[in-house]
Design a protein around this motif. Structure first.
Motif, short mmCIF file in Angstrom:
data_model
loop_
_atom_site.label_atom_id
_atom_site.label_comp_id
_atom_site.label_asym_id
_atom_site.label_seq_id
_atom_site.Cartn_x
_atom_site.Cartn_y
_atom_site.Cartn_z
N GLY A 28 0.78 -1.23 0.00
CA GLY A 28 0.00 0.00 0.00
C GLY A 28 0.81 1.28 0.00
O GLY A 28 0.27 2.36 0.23
N ILE A 29 2.10 1.18 -0.28
CA ILE A 29 2.94 2.37 -0.34
C ILE A 29 2.57 3.15 -1.61
O ILE A 29 2.42 2.56 -2.67
CB ILE A 29 4.43 1.99 -0.30
N PRO A 30 2.43 4.46 -1.50
CA PRO A 30 2.03 5.27 -2.67
C PRO A 30 3.03 5.17 -3.82
O PRO A 30 4.24 5.04 -3.62
CB PRO A 30 2.01 6.70 -2.12
N VAL A 31 2.50 5.25 -5.02
CA VAL A 31 3.30 5.15 -6.24
C VAL A 31 4.44 6.18 -6.24
O VAL A 31 5.57 5.86 -6.61
CB VAL A 31 2.41 5.32 -7.49
N ALA A 32 4.16 7.40 -5.82
CA ALA A 32 5.19 8.44 -5.83
C ALA A 32 6.37 8.06 -4.93
O ALA A 32 7.53 8.30 -5.29
CB ALA A 32 4.59 9.77 -5.39
N LYS A 33 6.09 7.47 -3.79
CA LYS A 33 7.16 7.07 -2.87
C LYS A 33 7.97 5.90 -3.46
O LYS A 33 9.19 5.88 -3.38
CB LYS A 33 6.57 6.67 -1.52
#
Length: 38
Positions: A8-13
């Motif tokens: 669930g880590i954001p794409v940007a990160k």
């Protein structure tokens, strides 16, 4: 890229820590989900 995405880590990160673009992350995860490889 796949493991952080599954967590669930954001794409940007993910893009930031893997030194790639935000467009590439969904492409890779989609390829793994459909083909089993990046």
């Amino acid at each position: 890229m796949v493991l952080p995405s599954a967590q669930g880590i954001p794409v940007a990160k993910i893009a930031d820590v893997t030194f790639t673009s935000t467009d590439r992350v969904p492409d890779v995860t989609r390829n793994v989900n459909t083909d089993g490889h990046p």
